[in-house]
Design a protein around this motif. Sequence first.
Motif, PDB file in Angstrom:
ATOM      1  N   ARG A 224      60.177  42.027  96.373  1.00 21.06           N
ATOM      2  CA  ARG A 224      60.151  41.493  95.002  1.00 21.06           C
ATOM      3  C   ARG A 224      59.331  42.305  93.992  1.00 21.06           C
ATOM      4  O   ARG A 224      59.788  42.523  92.864  1.00 21.06           O
ATOM      5  CB  ARG A 224      59.629  40.052  95.014  1.00 21.06           C
ATOM      6  CG  ARG A 224      58.265  39.877  95.649  1.00 21.06           C
ATOM      7  CD  ARG A 224      57.680  38.484  95.392  1.00 21.06           C
ATOM      8  NE  ARG A 224      58.421  37.414  96.015  1.00 21.06           N
ATOM      9  CZ  ARG A 224      58.262  37.028  97.275  1.00 21.06           C
ATOM     10  NH1 ARG A 224      57.400  37.650  98.051  1.00 21.06           N
ATOM     11  NH2 ARG A 224      58.968  36.037  97.769  1.00 21.06           N
ATOM     12  N   ASP A 225      58.149  42.756  94.364  1.00 18.20           N
ATOM     13  CA  ASP A 225      57.252  43.351  93.374  1.00 18.20           C
ATOM     14  C   ASP A 225      57.540  44.811  93.046  1.00 18.20           C
ATOM     15  O   ASP A 225      56.925  45.362  92.133  1.00 18.20           O
ATOM     16  CB  ASP A 225      55.790  43.232  93.850  1.00 18.20           C
ATOM     17  CG  ASP A 225      55.297  41.794  93.839  1.00 18.20           C
ATOM     18  OD1 ASP A 225      55.691  41.052  92.925  1.00 18.20           O
ATOM     19  OD2 ASP A 225      54.536  41.416  94.750  1.00 18.20           O
ATOM     20  N   SER A 260      55.219  40.373 100.459  1.00 16.51           N
ATOM     21  CA  SER A 260      55.586  41.260  99.354  1.00 16.51           C
ATOM     22  C   SER A 260      55.267  42.693  99.756  1.00 16.51           C
ATOM     23  O   SER A 260      54.130  43.155  99.619  1.00 16.51           O
ATOM     24  CB  SER A 260      54.832  40.875  98.077  1.00 16.51           C
ATOM     25  OG  SER A 260      55.192  41.724  97.016  1.00 16.51           O
ATOM     26  N   TYR A 262      56.079  45.614  98.567  1.00 19.24           N
ATOM     27  CA  TYR A 262      55.844  46.638  97.551  1.00 19.24           C
ATOM     28  C   TYR A 262      54.749  46.255  96.556  1.00 19.24           C
ATOM     29  O   TYR A 262      54.680  46.811  95.466  1.00 19.24           O
ATOM     30  CB  TYR A 262      57.148  46.914  96.776  1.00 19.24           C
ATOM     31  CG  TYR A 262      58.289  47.414  97.622  1.00 19.24           C
ATOM     32  CD1 TYR A 262      58.089  48.285  98.683  1.00 19.24           C
ATOM     33  CD2 TYR A 262      59.606  47.031  97.338  1.00 19.24           C
ATOM     34  CE1 TYR A 262      59.138  48.760  99.454  1.00 19.24           C
ATOM     35  CE2 TYR A 262      60.667  47.494  98.103  1.00 19.24           C
ATOM     36  CZ  TYR A 262      60.435  48.360  99.156  1.00 19.24           C
ATOM     37  OH  TYR A 262      61.479  48.821  99.909  1.00 19.24           O
ATOM     38  N   LYS A 263      53.898  45.318  96.907  1.00 17.15           N
ATOM     39  CA  LYS A 263      52.917  44.821  95.936  1.00 17.15           C
ATOM     40  C   LYS A 263      51.920  45.882  95.496  1.00 17.15           C
ATOM     41  O   LYS A 263      51.335  45.769  94.413  1.00 17.15           O
ATOM     42  CB  LYS A 263      52.178  43.614  96.505  1.00 17.15           C
ATOM     43  CG  LYS A 263      51.516  43.811  97.856  1.00 17.15           C
ATOM     44  CD  LYS A 263      51.053  42.476  98.421  1.00 17.15           C
ATOM     45  CE  LYS A 263      50.774  42.556  99.913  1.00 17.15           C
ATOM     46  NZ  LYS A 263      50.572  41.210 100.492  1.00 17.15           N
ATOM     47  N   TYR A 264      51.720  46.910  96.306  1.00 14.29           N
ATOM     48  CA  TYR A 264      50.804  47.983  95.921  1.00 14.29           C
ATOM     49  C   TYR A 264      51.537  49.272  95.545  1.00 14.29           C
ATOM     50  O   TYR A 264      50.917  50.246  95.142  1.00 14.29           O
ATOM     51  CB  TYR A 264      49.819  48.260  97.059  1.00 14.29           C
ATOM     52  CG  TYR A 264      48.979  47.068  97.408  1.00 14.29           C
ATOM     53  CD1 TYR A 264      48.111  46.504  96.480  1.00 14.29           C
ATOM     54  CD2 TYR A 264      49.081  46.457  98.658  1.00 14.29           C
ATOM     55  CE1 TYR A 264      47.350  45.377  96.784  1.00 14.29           C
ATOM     56  CE2 TYR A 264      48.316  45.344  98.970  1.00 14.29           C
ATOM     57  CZ  TYR A 264      47.457  44.813  98.037  1.00 14.29           C
ATOM     58  OH  TYR A 264      46.712  43.705  98.345  1.00 14.29           O
ATOM     59  N   ALA A 274      50.018  47.179 102.395  1.00 12.76           N
ATOM     60  CA  ALA A 274      50.691  45.883 102.322  1.00 12.76           C
ATOM     61  C   ALA A 274      51.006  45.336 103.712  1.00 12.76           C
ATOM     62  O   ALA A 274      50.834  44.140 103.985  1.00 12.76           O
ATOM     63  CB  ALA A 274      51.973  45.999 101.495  1.00 12.76           C
TER      64      ALA A 274
END
Length: 459
Positions: A224-225, A260, A262-264, A274
């Motif tokens: 999502r991110d 998540s 791809y949060k970083y 992640a």
Amino acid sequence: MKGKQKKTLLGASVVALCVSIAIGTAVGCAPQPTQTASTGGDKPAAEAAASEAATDADNYDGGNLDKWAEQFPLQYNSYHQSPVKADGKHHGHYDLKAKLFAPVVRDGSALITTNEDGTTDTNGDGMYQISGFEYDESIGKWVIDESELGQVKAQTFKMGCYSCKSGTFDQVLEQRSPSIFTQEVDQEFMDSMNGQIWACNICHGDMPGTKPTSTFTYFNTVGRDGLDEFSDNEKACGQCHNSLDYRHAITDDEVFQKFSAYKYGTDVDSLIKAVNEDDITTLDEEIGVKLVCFDHDEIEFAHTSPMAELGVDCVTCHMPQSTEGGTTYTNHHASGSPLENEDSLNKCLECHKSQGINSTDEMVKMVRAKQADATATYEAAKAKLDAAHDALAKATAAGKSDAELEQVRADYQTADGYLQHIRGGNNGAGTKVVHNVPQFYDLAAKASNLADGIVSALA
């Protein structure tokens, strides 16, 4: 993955059957629209494809692959090609039917095949051994005898394995909740799949001929991110060709929604961060290291490449424009090697001629040379990491404290993650170098340095 089988159906039989269906549906079809929407072709052609797709809307039945085969035979028939990869076996999108609807016997990540006399094939020239499933032409479904169901359950295949292989999975997910990710395959699930593996709707959504993008709930949720960072073509291919090995940890919707990947960011260091935070790791007890597990992280690797900066993506090279019978269409043999596709190679030459490469033969030689050098580079780095593993195993067995080993264990995890990233799943050690040449060598060097540091610290 392991499982004993009582009943087998050779993969070649499945291939022959499905190819016959493809040929049958192609005969007598109306002229096909030029399908250029996915590669930025001229607007009139793209509009023509969309218009023709819309005319069949009344007959549309939810993305059934056989129906779309009648409408788009050139694309469908190119999809049905089955490439033989470096290990001498068939591995391609088409073969997913044999691998998932009639699961192959697996030992770890290696395919086990059988000879005609039933003995295990060690030379790689046997057939896939698959269990229980047969295709019933009268009802158009894959079916399994009740007596065979227990054998299928003995496989380590879970329903979640289908979450990047079939758009039909999303419908079952909505009906049965995310708990199915870690549940064993049952007959109801197989009936729901209805043979729709790598069908057109996984990239094109509700109607064929439309612009491809990501449609899978799994990828869109866990990624999502970072999804806005990718192009639509990257999203379509990246639904399966990604690092997101989260399926085994999804037990309910609350867990599903918290992940998540791809949060970083989508670079490898961010992916490792992640994965550690989400604890999507596997413990190597011998060295006390939680290893990250990247599936086949090709979208993330290729996205950070110089080619991506120039606008070249997966579709550019793996799905070129081809012409047959005067009709130009997007070639859907996406799992084939561009090195074996003249249309792909000619597309490559549009840029690489400026480097003095003047023919498709020269293009192949250049890439093969890079792959050979990359393989040697990878294997040298892996040998150093193996030596680091031995040193760390000895230190762990000798009783060194967790505090003393904390840094070298962290370095080992990182180095291992780097080598996973540049290899891209179970591909040949250097075959993916062309997706991102500078990052391949940079990460191989970093992994080597980390491995050297571990051995030195434990000497």
